[in-house]
Design a protein around this motif. Structure first.
Motif, PDB file in Angstrom:
ATOM      1  N   HIS A   1       1.953   6.831  -6.762  1.00  0.00           N
ATOM      2  CA  HIS A   1       0.901   7.763  -7.193  1.00  0.00           C
ATOM      3  C   HIS A   1       1.242   9.206  -6.824  1.00  0.00           C
ATOM      4  O   HIS A   1       1.034  10.118  -7.629  1.00  0.00           O
ATOM      5  N   VAL A   2       1.745   9.405  -5.621  1.00  0.00           N
ATOM      6  CA  VAL A   2       2.080  10.767  -5.189  1.00  0.00           C
ATOM      7  C   VAL A   2       3.216  11.328  -6.037  1.00  0.00           C
ATOM      8  O   VAL A   2       3.178  12.486  -6.459  1.00  0.00           O
ATOM      9  N   ARG A   3       4.217  10.515  -6.314  1.00  0.00           N
ATOM     10  CA  ARG A   3       5.328  10.989  -7.148  1.00  0.00           C
ATOM     11  C   ARG A   3       4.871  11.293  -8.572  1.00  0.00           C
ATOM     12  O   ARG A   3       5.305  12.273  -9.178  1.00  0.00           O
ATOM     13  N   ALA A   4       3.998  10.467  -9.107  1.00  0.00           N
ATOM     14  CA  ALA A   4       3.474  10.713 -10.460  1.00  0.00           C
ATOM     15  C   ALA A   4       2.666  12.012 -10.493  1.00  0.00           C
ATOM     16  O   ALA A   4       2.762  12.798 -11.450  1.00  0.00           O
ATOM     17  N   PHE A   5       1.887  12.263  -9.447  1.00  0.00           N
ATOM     18  CA  PHE A   5       1.108  13.497  -9.376  1.00  0.00           C
ATOM     19  C   PHE A   5       2.039  14.700  -9.256  1.00  0.00           C
ATOM     20  O   PHE A   5       1.811  15.743  -9.881  1.00  0.00           O
ATOM     21  N   ALA A   6       3.109  14.560  -8.488  1.00  0.00           N
ATOM     22  CA  ALA A   6       4.074  15.649  -8.340  1.00  0.00           C
ATOM     23  C   ALA A   6       4.722  15.988  -9.684  1.00  0.00           C
ATOM     24  O   ALA A   6       4.941  17.166  -9.997  1.00  0.00           O
ATOM     25  N   VAL A   7       5.005  14.986 -10.493  1.00  0.00           N
ATOM     26  CA  VAL A   7       5.578  15.229 -11.819  1.00  0.00           C
ATOM     27  C   VAL A   7       4.566  15.979 -12.684  1.00  0.00           C
ATOM     28  O   VAL A   7       4.921  16.923 -13.391  1.00  0.00           O
ATOM     29  N   MET A   8       3.301  15.579 -12.605  1.00  0.00           N
ATOM     30  CA  MET A   8       2.261  16.296 -13.371  1.00  0.00           C
ATOM     31  C   MET A   8       2.205  17.761 -12.953  1.00  0.00           C
ATOM     32  O   MET A   8       2.050  18.649 -13.799  1.00  0.00           O
ATOM     33  N   LEU A   9       2.315  18.028 -11.658  1.00  0.00           N
ATOM     34  CA  LEU A   9       2.258  19.399 -11.163  1.00  0.00           C
ATOM     35  C   LEU A   9       3.455  20.218 -11.633  1.00  0.00           C
ATOM     36  O   LEU A   9       3.296  21.340 -12.126  1.00  0.00           O
ATOM     37  N   THR A  10       4.633  19.685 -11.464  1.00  0.00           N
ATOM     38  CA  THR A  10       5.834  20.465 -11.751  1.00  0.00           C
ATOM     39  C   THR A  10       6.119  20.604 -13.238  1.00  0.00           C
ATOM     40  O   THR A  10       6.703  21.601 -13.657  1.00  0.00           O
ATOM     41  N   GLU A  11       5.701  19.639 -14.026  1.00  0.00           N
ATOM     42  CA  GLU A  11       5.983  19.687 -15.466  1.00  0.00           C
ATOM     43  C   GLU A  11       4.766  20.041 -16.307  1.00  0.00           C
ATOM     44  O   GLU A  11       4.798  19.906 -17.528  1.00  0.00           O
ATOM     45  N   ARG A  12       3.694  20.464 -15.649  1.00  0.00           N
ATOM     46  CA  ARG A  12       2.456  20.878 -16.336  1.00  0.00           C
ATOM     47  C   ARG A  12       1.981  19.834 -17.335  1.00  0.00           C
ATOM     48  O   ARG A  12       1.854  20.093 -18.526  1.00  0.00           O
ATOM     49  N   GLN A  13       1.717  18.639 -16.840  1.00  0.00           N
ATOM     50  CA  GLN A  13       1.274  17.539 -17.693  1.00  0.00           C
ATOM     51  C   GLN A  13      -0.164  17.149 -17.355  1.00  0.00           C
ATOM     52  O   GLN A  13      -0.459  16.000 -17.050  1.00  0.00           O
TER      53      GLN A  13
ATOM     54  N   ASP B   1      -5.398   9.302 -16.923  1.00  0.00           N
ATOM     55  CA  ASP B   1      -4.690   8.034 -16.736  1.00  0.00           C
ATOM     56  C   ASP B   1      -4.272   7.848 -15.279  1.00  0.00           C
ATOM     57  O   ASP B   1      -4.342   6.748 -14.734  1.00  0.00           O
ATOM     58  N   TRP B   2      -3.846   8.938 -14.644  1.00  0.00           N
ATOM     59  CA  TRP B   2      -3.461   8.872 -13.238  1.00  0.00           C
ATOM     60  C   TRP B   2      -4.664   8.512 -12.372  1.00  0.00           C
ATOM     61  O   TRP B   2      -4.560   7.679 -11.470  1.00  0.00           O
ATOM     62  N   LEU B   3      -5.806   9.120 -12.666  1.00  0.00           N
ATOM     63  CA  LEU B   3      -7.022   8.812 -11.894  1.00  0.00           C
ATOM     64  C   LEU B   3      -7.418   7.342 -12.058  1.00  0.00           C
ATOM     65  O   LEU B   3      -7.809   6.688 -11.082  1.00  0.00           O
ATOM     66  N   ALA B   4      -7.304   6.823 -13.264  1.00  0.00           N
ATOM     67  CA  ALA B   4      -7.628   5.408 -13.498  1.00  0.00           C
ATOM     68  C   ALA B   4      -6.681   4.498 -12.719  1.00  0.00           C
ATOM     69  O   ALA B   4      -7.103   3.499 -12.127  1.00  0.00           O
ATOM     70  N   ALA B   5      -5.399   4.843 -12.697  1.00  0.00           N
ATOM     71  CA  ALA B   5      -4.424   4.040 -11.951  1.00  0.00           C
ATOM     72  C   ALA B   5      -4.700   4.094 -10.455  1.00  0.00           C
ATOM     73  O   ALA B   5      -4.589   3.079  -9.752  1.00  0.00           O
ATOM     74  N   VAL B   6      -5.096   5.261  -9.942  1.00  0.00           N
ATOM     75  CA  VAL B   6      -5.419   5.406  -8.515  1.00  0.00           C
ATOM     76  C   VAL B   6      -6.609   4.525  -8.148  1.00  0.00           C
ATOM     77  O   VAL B   6      -6.620   3.862  -7.107  1.00  0.00           O
ATOM     78  N   ARG B   7      -7.604   4.486  -9.013  1.00  0.00           N
ATOM     79  CA  ARG B   7      -8.812   3.701  -8.717  1.00  0.00           C
ATOM     80  C   ARG B   7      -8.557   2.189  -8.736  1.00  0.00           C
ATOM     81  O   ARG B   7      -9.319   1.428  -8.155  1.00  0.00           O
ATOM     82  N   GLN B   8      -7.502   1.762  -9.379  1.00  0.00           N
ATOM     83  CA  GLN B   8      -7.194   0.333  -9.435  1.00  0.00           C
ATOM     84  C   GLN B   8      -6.600  -0.181  -8.128  1.00  0.00           C
ATOM     85  O   GLN B   8      -6.655  -1.371  -7.853  1.00  0.00           O
ATOM     86  N   ASP B   9      -6.022   0.710  -7.318  1.00  0.00           N
ATOM     87  CA  ASP B   9      -5.425   0.310  -6.048  1.00  0.00           C
ATOM     88  C   ASP B   9      -6.404   0.546  -4.899  1.00  0.00           C
ATOM     89  O   ASP B   9      -7.277   1.400  -4.977  1.00  0.00           O
ATOM     90  N   ASP B  10      -6.223  -0.224  -3.834  1.00  0.00           N
ATOM     91  CA  ASP B  10      -7.094  -0.107  -2.664  1.00  0.00           C
ATOM     92  C   ASP B  10      -6.522   0.939  -1.707  1.00  0.00           C
ATOM     93  O   ASP B  10      -5.925   0.609  -0.685  1.00  0.00           O
ATOM     94  N   LEU B  11      -6.690   2.210  -2.077  1.00  0.00           N
ATOM     95  CA  LEU B  11      -6.188   3.329  -1.278  1.00  0.00           C
ATOM     96  C   LEU B  11      -7.328   4.323  -1.069  1.00  0.00           C
ATOM     97  O   LEU B  11      -7.502   5.261  -1.850  1.00  0.00           O
ATOM     98  N   PRO B  12      -8.129   4.146  -0.009  1.00  0.00           N
ATOM     99  CA  PRO B  12      -9.320   4.986   0.192  1.00  0.00           C
ATOM    100  C   PRO B  12      -9.033   6.487   0.214  1.00  0.00           C
ATOM    101  O   PRO B  12      -9.831   7.275  -0.295  1.00  0.00           O
ATOM    102  N   SER B  13      -7.908   6.896   0.790  1.00  0.00           N
ATOM    103  CA  SER B  13      -7.621   8.330   0.845  1.00  0.00           C
ATOM    104  C   SER B  13      -7.404   8.907  -0.554  1.00  0.00           C
ATOM    105  O   SER B  13      -7.858  10.019  -0.848  1.00  0.00           O
TER     106      SER B  13
ATOM    107  N   GLU C   1       0.831  -1.206   0.000  1.00  0.00           N
ATOM    108  CA  GLU C   1       0.000   0.000   0.000  1.00  0.00           C
ATOM    109  C   GLU C   1       0.866   1.257   0.000  1.00  0.00           C
ATOM    110  O   GLU C   1       0.590   2.210  -0.721  1.00  0.00           O
ATOM    111  N   ILE C   2       1.914   1.250   0.814  1.00  0.00           N
ATOM    112  CA  ILE C   2       2.825   2.395   0.854  1.00  0.00           C
ATOM    113  C   ILE C   2       3.545   2.538  -0.486  1.00  0.00           C
ATOM    114  O   ILE C   2       3.752   3.654  -0.979  1.00  0.00           O
TER     115      ILE C   2
END
Length: 107
Positions: free
Chosen positions: A19-31, A37-49, A12-13
């Protein structure tokens, strides 16, 4: 070193870190185009938060994608609004609109 050990022992960690690192790349590199695709990947894992975060992003997906993609920022405006609110709080109950106007213009 410690993070690697924790990630190998707790899937889980590991998923959360990816996911957090991928989101950070999207933020910093304006992607922002990668967000669906990131949202779909997040929904595939059991991470309620992260599912809660994804649901919040879905409520205004177009605006979030624009915020992650476009170069414009409302930071300067937010700074001015914050300054005016601070001045208003300092004067609470002391004076009316005219004094607030003068303080805003002079500050």
């Amino acid at each position: 070193m410690l993070l690697k050990t924790v990630r190998t022992h707790c899937p889980e960690i590991d998923a959360l870190t990816r996911h957090v690192r991928a989101f950070a790349v999207m933020l910093t590199e304006r992607q922002g185009e990668r967000l669906p695709d990131w949202l779909a990947a997040v929904r595939q894992d059991d991470l309620p938060s992260l599912h809660t975060l994804a649901a919040g992003i879905d409520r205004d997906l177009d605006a979030v994608i624009a915020g992650l993609t476009l170069p414009w920022s409302s930071g300067a405006v937010e700074g001015h609004v914050n300054r005016i609110r601070m001045l208003k709080r300092q004067m609470f109950g002391r004076a009316g609109h005219q004094l607030l106007r003068k303080r805003v213009l002079l500050a």
